[in-house]
Design an enzyme around this catalytic site. Structure first.
Site, PDB file in Angstrom:
ATOM      1  N   SER A 150      38.824  40.981  44.156  1.00 21.62           N
ATOM      2  CA  SER A 150      38.205  40.317  43.077  1.00 21.62           C
ATOM      3  C   SER A 150      38.236  38.758  42.432  1.00 21.62           C
ATOM      4  O   SER A 150      37.615  38.581  41.685  1.00 21.62           O
ATOM      5  CB  SER A 150      38.414  41.261  41.766  1.00 21.62           C
ATOM      6  OG  SER A 150      39.708  41.020  41.347  1.00 21.62           O
ATOM      7  N   CYS A 151      39.070  38.416  43.370  1.00 20.28           N
ATOM      8  CA  CYS A 151      39.213  36.820  42.811  1.00 20.28           C
ATOM      9  C   CYS A 151      39.617  35.915  44.267  1.00 20.28           C
ATOM     10  O   CYS A 151      40.106  36.340  44.939  1.00 20.28           O
ATOM     11  CB  CYS A 151      40.550  36.827  42.163  1.00 20.28           C
ATOM     12  SG  CYS A 151      40.917  35.126  41.752  1.00 20.28           S
ATOM     13  N   GLY A 152      38.746  34.885  44.330  1.00 12.64           N
ATOM     14  CA  GLY A 152      38.755  33.869  45.410  1.00 12.64           C
ATOM     15  C   GLY A 152      39.663  32.925  45.150  1.00 12.64           C
ATOM     16  O   GLY A 152      39.808  32.200  46.238  1.00 12.64           O
TER      17      GLY A 152
END
Length: 283
Positions: free
Chosen positions: A115-117
């Site tokens: 959910s997070c890059g």
């Protein structure tokens, strides 16, 4: 064994109290470790498939490479899994000799969730990257009708979503035509896969293109678009304030709530043609 999808038996419950056991298809999610020259650099949770594109796009997003010739080789780690078979959750990248390792190579935390890059970066200072491409100079204009048609064009080609309902999609469009679509449990991974495809095809910088995404427009997606030279990012959901501020600063067009009938243009409105005269209304 890595899989794009996985079957699972579920119990479906209805409001009237009835139950039914049925087969369901889940989107695959497994860790992928990226190594530079044999040393750990990052781990991301992803949907298996197009892994080399994902790695190549991630390296573009991180500012490590800008050209396919800067990647000497990519391969899955060999001889580690049972029976000496390749480990398809580890990709080892060999960079060209003149490509320096990133400054955060040693310090980078090695886990990024689906959910997070940017969660794996080691400090606030390393979140912001500098693109080599001036997207503000891109003369692209896109007819409003073309932009409104992109979400449906994207949805029509989302084969994994059709089976699972559990993945994001990113599509690259040129003159309204879809040239590449990738899906993943992580929206940032889907974008990296598209950018990685373009890098390996020798198409970066992606001038004159539109990136349509199935979710929201976050800071990281605006930055990934800028790092690849993409002048227009369109999302079906809302942008964040930081994403809009970054788009404004870079001269990148940020579009949100594009759901086929109307859309919001937050920055660089001049790139959208065919719109009527602007009228100021209440907030």
């Amino acid at each position: 064994m890595v899989r794009v999808t996985k079957p699972w038996r579920v119990t479906r419950l209805r409001g009237d109290g009835s139950t039914r056991v049925r087969a369901d298809i889940l989107a695959g999610e497994e860790p992928l470790e990226v190594r530079l020259g044999g040393r750990p650099f990052n781990v991301t949770m992803r949907t298996p498939g197009h892994d080399f594109e994902l790695v190549a796009g991630f390296l573009v997003s991180e500012g490590v490479v800008v050209d396919r010739e800067q990647i000497r080789s990519m391969d899955y780690r060999a001889g580690i899994a049972a029976g000496g078979e390749r480990d398809y959750n580890v990709v080892d990248v060999r960079l060209a000799e003149d490509v320096p390792l990133p400054d955060t190579y040693i310090e980078r935390h090695v886990y990024t969730s689906s959910s997070c890059g940017v969660c794996g970066t080691a400090s606030i200072e390393t979140v912001r990257k500098t693109s080599q491409y001036a997207v503000s100079q891109d003369p692209l204009t896109v007819p409003l009708g073309v932009l409104l048609g992109l979400p449906d064009a994207l949805r029509a080609e989302q084969s994994v979503f059709e089976r699972t309902g559990g993945v994001h999609a990113a599509g690259l469009f040129v003159d309204g035509e879809l040239v590449c679509l990738r899906e993943d449990v992580g929206r940032h991974n889907a974008v990296d896969k598209v950018v990685g495809w373009a890098l390996l095809e020798g198409r970066v910088p992606l001038t004159g293109t539109v990136l349509q995404v199935s979710g929201r427009a976050s800071f990281e997606l605006v930055q990934k678009a800028a790092m690849a030279g993409i002048p227009v990012l369109s999302a079906v959901s809302a942008p964040s304030a930081l994403a809009v501020e970054l788009g404004e600063e870079l001269g990148l067009t940020v579009i949100g709530f594009n759901r086929g009938e109307m859309l919001n243009v937050y920055t660089r409105h001049d790139r959208v043609s065919g719109a009527g005269e602007e009228r100021e209304t209440g907030a």
